[in-house]
Scaffold this active site. Structure first.
Site, mmCIF file in Angstrom:
data_model
loop_
_atom_site.group_PDB
_atom_site.id
_atom_site.type_symbol
_atom_site.label_atom_id
_atom_site.label_comp_id
_atom_site.label_asym_id
_atom_site.label_seq_id
_atom_site.Cartn_x
_atom_site.Cartn_y
_atom_site.Cartn_z
ATOM 1 N N CYS A 175 -8.842 0.407 10.769
ATOM 2 C CA CYS A 175 -10.013 -0.182 10.107
ATOM 3 C C CYS A 175 -10.967 -0.850 11.087
ATOM 4 O O CYS A 175 -12.077 -1.200 10.728
ATOM 5 C CB CYS A 175 -9.565 -1.201 9.061
ATOM 6 S SG CYS A 175 -8.713 -0.455 7.662
ATOM 7 N N SER A 209 0.829 -1.204 0.000
ATOM 8 C CA SER A 209 0.000 0.000 0.000
ATOM 9 C C SER A 209 0.861 1.251 0.000
ATOM 10 O O SER A 209 1.915 1.291 0.647
ATOM 11 C CB SER A 209 -0.907 -0.008 1.239
ATOM 12 O OG SER A 209 -1.660 1.176 1.335
ATOM 13 N N GLY A 210 0.399 2.294 -0.699
ATOM 14 C CA GLY A 210 1.162 3.523 -0.838
ATOM 15 C C GLY A 210 1.143 4.425 0.386
ATOM 16 O O GLY A 210 2.153 5.024 0.741
ATOM 17 N N HIS A 211 0.001 4.522 1.058
ATOM 18 C CA HIS A 211 -0.082 5.513 2.135
ATOM 19 C C HIS A 211 0.610 5.061 3.419
ATOM 20 O O HIS A 211 0.694 5.828 4.382
ATOM 21 C CB HIS A 211 -1.542 5.917 2.397
ATOM 22 C CG HIS A 211 -2.355 4.916 3.152
ATOM 23 N ND1 HIS A 211 -2.682 5.091 4.479
ATOM 24 C CD2 HIS A 211 -2.903 3.747 2.766
ATOM 25 C CE1 HIS A 211 -3.418 4.066 4.882
ATOM 26 N NE2 HIS A 211 -3.567 3.248 3.868
#
Length: 379
Positions: A322, A198-200
Site C-alpha cells: 500500500c 483480511s481474506g486475501h
C-alpha cells in the site's frame, strides 16, 4: 516461479475459488430480497457468519463482514472516534501502523481530533507503559497492530489490553491482518474491543475480510443506506466473497499448527543464510513473526534488486504494497531509528505454507548472483 511476497497477498486455495464460484453461480440472489431465493441466500450468509464466529471464538453478532483490512481499519478507527467524540477527542496509536490506520488517524486530525503517536524501539516494538503514559481523561481509542507488516515485530498486545482494562471507556483496536493464523489473539482475555482481519492474506480472495466488534461497542457507520451488517455497513452483501473467506478461515484453522511449524523452519533457514552474507543486514527482530523477514542491502536500490530477481521469476517486495510507490525511505525503518542507507535499501521476504526450503535455497542463490552483478556494474 518462487513467490515470496505473501504479506502483500496470497494465492487463493483451489477449494476457496471453488466455493466462490459455486456461491456466485447458485446463490446469486440478493439476501435482502423477500422471495424464497433471497431467503436461501440469507440463510447461507447467516450460516457463514456462525461458522466464522465459531472459528474466531467470538459471538455470531460480533462478526461484521468487510472488503478487507483497509475498510476494517477505517471502520474501527473512524467509527469509534466519530461515535464517541462527545466523551473526548484524544486518540493513541503507534508510529509504525499500516497506511490504512495512519491515514485514518491523519484524516481525523483534520477534523479536530488529537492523536498521540507512540515511538518504537530498534526492534519496531512499542512499550506498553509508554502507551499507558499517553492515556488522558479524554482518550477514547488506542489502536495497535498485532504484527508489523514490514518488520514482522510482534507487539505486546496482551500487556496493553490488560492494562487498558482499568480504563473501560477507552476502546482498544487491533489490526490483526498480518497476525491471523500466525499468532494467537484471544480477544476477550486480552481486552480487545475491535479486531481487523483480511481474506486475501490467508489464501482467500481479495475484497473480503471482517471487523470483529465486541457487543458493548457502538460505532458510527462509514456507509449509510440499508441495514446490512448490523447497520454498520450498508450495501448488498458480497456472499460469494464471504463464503470463500470463511472457507479460507476453515482451512487455516485446520492446518494452523502444522503451518506455523513449517514457517518457523523456513524463517530459520533464511535468517541463517542472510547472516552469512556480508552484503546484507537483518532488520527484522530475532523474536519477530514467522513469515516476515526484512533485510537491507546498503548501496543498492531495492527496486533494482526486486527487478533482477523478477527476471528469474522470484518475487519479493520492499515496503507494504500500500506504500511501495511512495518515496524511497521506509517510514517503519525510519521510526526504528535505522540510518538512511538501511531505510532506503530494505527488502521484505514473506512466506506462506506453500513455500519450501528449496525455495529459500534458490532465492538466496539468485540473490547472491543479482547482488554481485549489480555491485560489479557500479564499480
Amino acid at each position: 516461479m518462487i513467490y515470496l511476497d505473501n504479506s502483500a497477498t496470497t494465492q487463493p486455495y483451489p477449494e476457496v475459488l471453488a466455493s466462490f464460484q459455486k456461491a456466485a453461480e447458485q446463490y446469486f440472489a440478493n439476501p435482502s430480497s423477500i422471495h424464497s431465493l433471497g431467503s436461501e441466500v440469507e440463510r447461507l450468509l447467516d450460516r457463514s457468519r456462525k461458522q466464522a464466529a465459531s472459528l474466531l471464538h467470538v459471538d455470531t453478532n460480533e462478526v461484521i463482514f468487510t472488503s478487507g483490512g483497509t475498510e476494517g481499519n477505517n471502520m474501527a478507527v473512524k467509527g469509534v472516534a466519530l461515535q464517541h467524540q462527545n466523551r473526548g477527542k484524544h486518540l493513541i496509536t503507534t508510529s509504525i501502523e499500516h497506511p490504512s490506520v495512519m491515514e485514518a488517524f491523519r484524516a481525523l486530525e483534520s477534523l479536530g481530533f488529537e492523536v498521540t503517536y507512540i515511538d518504537v524501539n530498534r526492534d519496531g516494538l512499542v512499550d506498553a507503559e509508554a502507551v499507558m503514559n499517553a492515556v488522558r481523561p479524554d482518550t477514547i481509542l488506542v489502536s495497535v497492530m498485532s504484527v508489523n507488516n514490514e518488520l514482522g515485530s510482534i507487539q505486546p498486545i496482551k500487556d496493553i489490553g490488560r492494562k487498558l482494562k482499568a480504563h473501560p471507556k477507552i476502546h482498544f483496536h487491533v489490526d490483526h491482518v498480518q497476525g491471523l493464523g500466525k499468532i494467537d489473539l484471544p480477544m476477550n482475555e486480552w481486552g480487545i474491543d475491535l479486531c481487523t482481519i483480511s481474506g486475501h492474506k490467508i489464501h482467500g480472495v481479495k475484497g473480503t475480510g471482517a471487523l470483529l466488534v465486541r457487543k458493548h461497542v457502538s460505532l458510527f457507520p462509514m456507509l449509510h443506506g440499508g441495514s446490512q451488517e448490523a447497520e454498520l455497513r450498508a450495501g448488498t452483501e458480497n456472499l460469494p466473497g464471504t463464503v470463500a473467506f470463511v472457507k479460507a478461515l476453515r482451512i487455516l484453522k485446520e492446518k494452523e499448527q502444522q503451518n506455523r511449524d513449517h514457517l518457523w523452519k523456513l524463517r530459520a533457514r533464511l535468517r541463517e543464510a542472510l547472516r552469512d552474507r556480508p552484503y546484507c543486514v537483518l532488520n527484522s527482530p530475532e523474536d519477530g513473526v514467522s513469515h516476515i523477514t526484512n533485510f537491507s542491502i546498503p548501496g543498492l536500490k531495492p527496486e533494482v534488486v526486486i527487478h533482477a530477481l523478477g527476471q528469474k521469476e522470484i518475487y519479493i517486495s520492499t515496503k507494504s504494497a500500500c506504500s511501495s510507490k511512495q518515496p524511497d525511505v521506509s517510514a517503519v525503518l525510519k521510526a526504528c531509528n535505522f540510518d538512511y542507507e538501511r531505510t532506503t535499501s530494505a527488502l521484505r521476504v514473506s512466506f506462506s505454507s506453500q513455500n519450501t526450503e528449496e525455495d529459500i535455497k534458490q532465492f538466496v542463490d539468485a540473490l547472491d548472483e543479482a547482488v554481485h552483478h549489480l555491485q560489479a556494474a557500479m564499480r
